[in-house]
Design a protein around this motif. Sequence first.
Motif, short mmCIF file in Angstrom:
data_model
loop_
_atom_site.label_atom_id
_atom_site.label_comp_id
_atom_site.label_asym_id
_atom_site.label_seq_id
_atom_site.Cartn_x
_atom_site.Cartn_y
_atom_site.Cartn_z
N MET A 150 -4.76 23.25 29.17
CA MET A 150 -4.07 23.60 27.95
C MET A 150 -2.78 24.33 28.31
N THR A 151 -1.74 24.11 27.52
CA THR A 151 -0.46 24.75 27.78
C THR A 151 -0.44 26.16 27.21
N ASP A 152 0.55 26.94 27.61
CA ASP A 152 0.70 28.30 27.11
C ASP A 152 1.71 28.39 25.98
N THR A 153 1.97 27.28 25.31
CA THR A 153 2.88 27.29 24.17
C THR A 153 2.06 27.35 22.89
N PHE A 154 2.63 27.97 21.90
CA PHE A 154 1.94 28.15 20.62
C PHE A 154 2.44 27.12 19.61
N PRO A 155 1.55 26.66 18.73
CA PRO A 155 2.02 25.78 17.66
C PRO A 155 2.87 26.60 16.68
N ASP A 156 3.73 25.93 15.93
CA ASP A 156 4.57 26.62 14.96
C ASP A 156 3.72 27.32 13.90
N ARG A 157 2.59 26.71 13.57
CA ARG A 157 1.73 27.27 12.53
C ARG A 157 0.27 27.21 12.99
N LEU A 158 -0.47 28.30 12.77
CA LEU A 158 -1.87 28.38 13.19
C LEU A 158 -2.66 29.17 12.17
N SER A 159 -3.88 28.71 11.87
CA SER A 159 -4.73 29.37 10.88
C SER A 159 -6.12 29.62 11.46
N THR A 160 -6.76 30.69 10.97
CA THR A 160 -8.14 30.98 11.39
C THR A 160 -9.16 30.35 10.45
N GLU A 173 -9.95 25.51 19.80
CA GLU A 173 -9.75 25.69 21.24
C GLU A 173 -8.68 26.76 21.52
N LEU A 174 -7.60 26.72 20.79
CA LEU A 174 -6.53 27.71 20.98
C LEU A 174 -6.96 29.09 20.49
N LEU A 175 -7.67 29.17 19.38
CA LEU A 175 -8.13 30.46 18.86
C LEU A 175 -9.14 31.13 19.79
N GLY A 176 -9.84 30.36 20.58
CA GLY A 176 -10.81 30.89 21.53
C GLY A 176 -10.16 31.59 22.72
N ARG A 177 -8.85 31.53 22.82
CA ARG A 177 -8.13 32.13 23.97
C ARG A 177 -7.64 33.54 23.69
N ASP A 178 -8.09 34.18 22.63
CA ASP A 178 -7.75 35.57 22.31
C ASP A 178 -6.24 35.75 22.10
N ILE A 179 -5.77 35.31 20.96
CA ILE A 179 -4.36 35.38 20.59
C ILE A 179 -4.08 36.68 19.86
N GLY A 180 -2.97 37.30 20.20
CA GLY A 180 -2.49 38.48 19.49
C GLY A 180 -1.23 38.13 18.73
N GLU A 200 -3.20 33.62 9.08
CA GLU A 200 -2.38 32.46 9.36
C GLU A 200 -0.96 32.94 9.66
N TYR A 201 -0.24 32.16 10.48
CA TYR A 201 1.16 32.50 10.75
C TYR A 201 2.00 31.25 10.81
N CYS A 202 3.31 31.42 10.63
CA CYS A 202 4.29 30.35 10.82
C CYS A 202 5.50 30.97 11.49
N ILE A 203 5.82 30.51 12.70
CA ILE A 203 6.91 31.08 13.47
C ILE A 203 8.26 30.68 12.87
N SER A 204 8.46 29.39 12.58
CA SER A 204 9.77 28.91 12.12
C SER A 204 10.16 29.47 10.76
N GLU A 205 9.18 29.65 9.87
CA GLU A 205 9.48 30.19 8.54
C GLU A 205 9.41 31.71 8.52
N GLY A 206 8.84 32.32 9.55
CA GLY A 206 8.81 33.77 9.70
C GLY A 206 7.90 34.47 8.70
N ARG A 259 -3.55 37.74 24.68
CA ARG A 259 -3.93 39.12 25.05
C ARG A 259 -4.40 39.21 26.49
N SER A 260 -5.15 38.21 26.94
CA SER A 260 -5.67 38.26 28.30
C SER A 260 -5.25 37.00 29.05
#
Length: 80
Positions: free
Chosen positions: A1-11, A21-28, A41-47, A77-78
Amino acid sequence: MTDTFPDRLSTDPDSPHYNEELLGRDIGIRFEGKEKTNVEEYCISEGWIKVAAGSAKDRFGKQLTIKLKGKVEPYFRSAS
């Protein structure tokens, strides 16, 4: 898996932006330079981020959220 984040991610597993899979990697999330631990949830491009609005629930039993606008910075985080 890459270390890049999607523009938008939800729990929320019902969301099309959910990625177990990405949420299991302990995201801060840093929002406006401060650590946030209650981001739904977050969206990087829309802020923006969505955070829980107290203990209120909607008619389907899901947590109510509010949208906050600002600079969003996801990070791992880790080391994986």
